[in-house]
Write a protein that holds these residues in place. Sequence first.
Motif, mmCIF file in Angstrom:
data_model
loop_
_atom_site.group_PDB
_atom_site.id
_atom_site.type_symbol
_atom_site.label_atom_id
_atom_site.label_comp_id
_atom_site.label_asym_id
_atom_site.label_seq_id
_atom_site.Cartn_x
_atom_site.Cartn_y
_atom_site.Cartn_z
ATOM 1 N N LEU A 1 -5.065 12.633 14.790
ATOM 2 C CA LEU A 1 -5.071 11.248 14.326
ATOM 3 C C LEU A 1 -4.391 10.288 15.289
ATOM 4 C CD1 LEU A 1 -4.283 11.718 10.516
ATOM 5 C CD2 LEU A 1 -6.490 11.238 11.595
ATOM 6 N N LYS A 2 -3.782 10.821 16.348
ATOM 7 C CA LYS A 2 -3.115 9.963 17.321
ATOM 8 C C LYS A 2 -4.104 9.008 17.979
ATOM 9 C CE LYS A 2 0.079 10.153 21.246
ATOM 10 N NZ LYS A 2 0.833 11.044 22.172
ATOM 11 N N ARG A 3 -5.357 9.424 18.077
ATOM 12 C CA ARG A 3 -6.388 8.579 18.676
ATOM 13 C C ARG A 3 -6.862 7.490 17.720
ATOM 14 N NH1 ARG A 3 -7.434 13.810 20.522
ATOM 15 N NH2 ARG A 3 -8.744 14.292 18.711
ATOM 16 N N CYS A 4 -6.420 7.558 16.469
ATOM 17 C CA CYS A 4 -6.822 6.569 15.455
ATOM 18 C C CYS A 4 -5.740 5.513 15.291
ATOM 19 C CB CYS A 4 -7.071 7.245 14.113
ATOM 20 S SG CYS A 4 -8.288 8.566 14.137
ATOM 21 N N SER A 5 -6.111 4.365 14.794
ATOM 22 C CA SER A 5 -5.119 3.357 14.435
ATOM 23 C C SER A 5 -4.310 3.845 13.239
ATOM 24 C CB SER A 5 -5.808 2.037 14.094
ATOM 25 O OG SER A 5 -6.580 2.183 12.904
ATOM 26 N N HIS A 6 -3.158 3.225 13.045
ATOM 27 C CA HIS A 6 -2.326 3.615 11.902
ATOM 28 C C HIS A 6 -3.066 3.399 10.585
ATOM 29 C CE1 HIS A 6 1.036 4.350 14.469
ATOM 30 N NE2 HIS A 6 1.189 3.079 14.817
ATOM 31 N N THR A 7 -3.780 2.299 10.471
ATOM 32 C CA THR A 7 -4.476 2.007 9.216
ATOM 33 C C THR A 7 -5.615 2.997 8.958
ATOM 34 O OG1 THR A 7 -5.786 0.365 10.428
ATOM 35 C CG2 THR A 7 -3.898 -0.432 9.151
ATOM 36 N N LEU A 8 -6.294 3.433 10.017
ATOM 37 C CA LEU A 8 -7.350 4.418 9.830
ATOM 38 C C LEU A 8 -6.761 5.758 9.398
ATOM 39 C CD1 LEU A 8 -10.265 5.296 9.934
ATOM 40 C CD2 LEU A 8 -10.035 5.674 12.406
ATOM 41 N N ALA A 9 -5.646 6.152 10.004
ATOM 42 C CA ALA A 9 -4.989 7.401 9.614
ATOM 43 C C ALA A 9 -4.554 7.345 8.148
ATOM 44 C CB ALA A 9 -3.785 7.666 10.508
ATOM 45 N N LEU A 10 -4.037 6.199 7.715
ATOM 46 C CA LEU A 10 -3.618 6.050 6.329
ATOM 47 C C LEU A 10 -4.820 6.033 5.379
ATOM 48 C CD1 LEU A 10 -0.764 3.401 6.726
ATOM 49 C CD2 LEU A 10 -0.514 5.853 6.319
ATOM 50 N N THR A 11 -5.937 5.501 5.848
ATOM 51 C CA THR A 11 -7.160 5.529 5.036
ATOM 52 C C THR A 11 -7.646 6.961 4.836
ATOM 53 O OG1 THR A 11 -7.823 3.331 5.833
ATOM 54 C CG2 THR A 11 -9.541 4.710 4.870
ATOM 55 N N VAL A 12 -7.593 7.761 5.898
ATOM 56 C CA VAL A 12 -7.957 9.181 5.790
ATOM 57 C C VAL A 12 -7.079 9.862 4.754
ATOM 58 C CG1 VAL A 12 -7.964 11.393 7.004
ATOM 59 C CG2 VAL A 12 -8.884 9.349 8.132
ATOM 60 N N SER A 13 -5.774 9.578 4.803
ATOM 61 C CA SER A 13 -4.843 10.166 3.830
ATOM 62 C C SER A 13 -5.201 9.742 2.408
ATOM 63 C CB SER A 13 -3.412 9.736 4.162
ATOM 64 O OG SER A 13 -2.510 10.230 3.194
ATOM 65 N N ALA A 14 -5.517 8.459 2.223
ATOM 66 C CA ALA A 14 -5.842 7.954 0.883
ATOM 67 C C ALA A 14 -7.067 8.658 0.308
ATOM 68 C CB ALA A 14 -6.077 6.441 0.940
ATOM 69 N N VAL B 1 0.829 -1.203 0.000
ATOM 70 C CA VAL B 1 0.000 0.000 0.000
ATOM 71 C C VAL B 1 0.869 1.260 0.000
ATOM 72 C CG1 VAL B 1 -0.251 0.308 2.512
ATOM 73 C CG2 VAL B 1 -2.118 0.964 0.998
ATOM 74 N N ASN B 2 2.048 1.166 0.602
ATOM 75 C CA ASN B 2 2.921 2.337 0.687
ATOM 76 C C ASN B 2 3.444 2.755 -0.683
ATOM 77 O OD1 ASN B 2 4.158 4.335 2.341
ATOM 78 N ND2 ASN B 2 6.103 3.258 2.190
ATOM 79 N N VAL C 1 -6.161 1.092 -2.698
ATOM 80 C CA VAL C 1 -5.439 1.410 -1.465
ATOM 81 C C VAL C 1 -6.310 1.147 -0.240
ATOM 82 C CG1 VAL C 1 -4.322 3.253 -0.154
ATOM 83 C CG2 VAL C 1 -3.991 3.109 -2.629
ATOM 84 N N VAL C 2 -7.546 1.578 -0.281
ATOM 85 C CA VAL C 2 -8.449 1.410 0.858
ATOM 86 C C VAL C 2 -8.700 -0.071 1.140
ATOM 87 C CG1 VAL C 2 -10.788 1.828 1.713
ATOM 88 C CG2 VAL C 2 -9.530 3.663 0.561
ATOM 89 N N VAL C 3 -8.876 -0.865 0.091
ATOM 90 C CA VAL C 3 -9.100 -2.309 0.265
ATOM 91 C C VAL C 3 -7.886 -2.963 0.936
ATOM 92 C CG1 VAL C 3 -9.373 -4.498 -0.948
ATOM 93 C CG2 VAL C 3 -10.737 -2.517 -1.637
ATOM 94 N N ILE C 4 -6.677 -2.621 0.476
ATOM 95 C CA ILE C 4 -5.466 -3.198 1.074
ATOM 96 C C ILE C 4 -5.335 -2.769 2.529
ATOM 97 C CG2 ILE C 4 -2.951 -3.315 0.942
ATOM 98 C CD1 ILE C 4 -3.154 -2.834 -2.046
ATOM 99 N N LEU C 5 -5.661 -1.528 2.833
ATOM 100 C CA LEU C 5 -5.584 -1.042 4.217
ATOM 101 C C LEU C 5 -6.556 -1.780 5.126
ATOM 102 C CD1 LEU C 5 -5.142 2.805 3.658
ATOM 103 C CD2 LEU C 5 -3.505 1.258 4.756
#
Length: 418
Positions: A290-303, A232-233, A405-409
């Motif tokens: 975003l610190k309160r979010c999981s890493h994958t959720l933060a990356l989904t927001v970015s995507a 995904v990266n 990207v979202v599916v892989i996350l």
Amino acid sequence: MKLASQSQLSSWLPSIHPQVWIFAIGRFFSEVGTGFTLFYAPIFFVNQVGLSATAVGIALGSASISGIVGRIVGGSLADSGRWGRRRTLLLATAISASGSLVLAATNNFTILVIGSLISGLGIGFYWPAAEAVVADASEIDNRRETFAIARLADNLGLAIGIVLAGFLIAIIGSYRWLFVIDAISFLVFFGVVYVGINETEQQQIKELEKTQYIASWITVLSDRRFLVYIAVNIFFTIYISQIHSTLPLYFKNFVIKSTTEGFAQTTISVLFAWHLVLAIICQLPVTSALKRCSHTLALTVSAILWAIGFGLIWVSGTAPSHNLVWVILALGVFAVAIVSYTPSAASLVTELAPENQRGVYFSVNAVCWAVGSFIGHPLGGWALDQPRIITDSFWLGFSLSVLIVVVILQYLNRILAE
């Protein structure tokens, strides 16, 4: 009231290891030089050297080939007790300075490729060691903020470099001096690392015998969670490569329907300065939110933000009017997308990597950037050499790719919870 203000300030600036601040200063000076060339290199090589957009894309993409070699070797050197993070950084900055000087002398495709290969090697050595230094100096409670501080220094330096470069080009009209200044900035960074950076504690306590390089790489390449993250990266790094190479040339050379020509050089300078200034302003607040979010959720927001941004770029090239407004909005969305992505991505790698293998893990992570550039630069150059309808549709294609990207996350989130 004063105590409340101090408390609020400490919440934005958590306790950061002193070495991170020193390192951030060095990165700031280096990125000022990078800002002189990052967005102007494609314009210079196409409009003044006379190369095609496709040729420039291929040449700049060639840096990824040497960059992959540098990242693989640099990650192993950074983990080595005999070599370590500091020496790897010194080697990286020296090589990068040499590459910038070669690019300053470029007058044909061959020299451009040579300069790109040298620069790519320097960048390759740099990133694994740089990320490992920050990771070593961070704690679990402030890891995202620590990486955010490093990115803040990068963005601040880039913003200042872009603005100064725009003024310098307007005054002297020569792009070559931009690369000379970039070389000088790498030498300043070399001095900061030489004087102010010590080998990190985690590196010092390691055994000084020969690192088991093969075993380390086997561990990395068998880490299923990490490999899914890598997949995904690569998408994210391809997206970022478009900002650095394709968009400046798109704004400069493609006719905006409401005018007779593309944006002026000074307008492009201001646009990308706006992009970076907004990233600077948003870096710590977005990281905190975003610190309160999981890493994958933060990356989904970015995507999702990347999808919106590319859609706005498509609108900016096809709308009959207010094109500049759409570009401003798009670059603003991209700024928030980047600051949502970088701290969470680096923190996730740190958490997945064993302490004594951070250099190798960040080496593979850095390879994503090389692969992203290798794909993104030629792809963007090819799109700019096509008929207008294909070039415009190019941005919509990127928006749609975010679905992958979202599916892989979502899959990554599931296996991280196992």
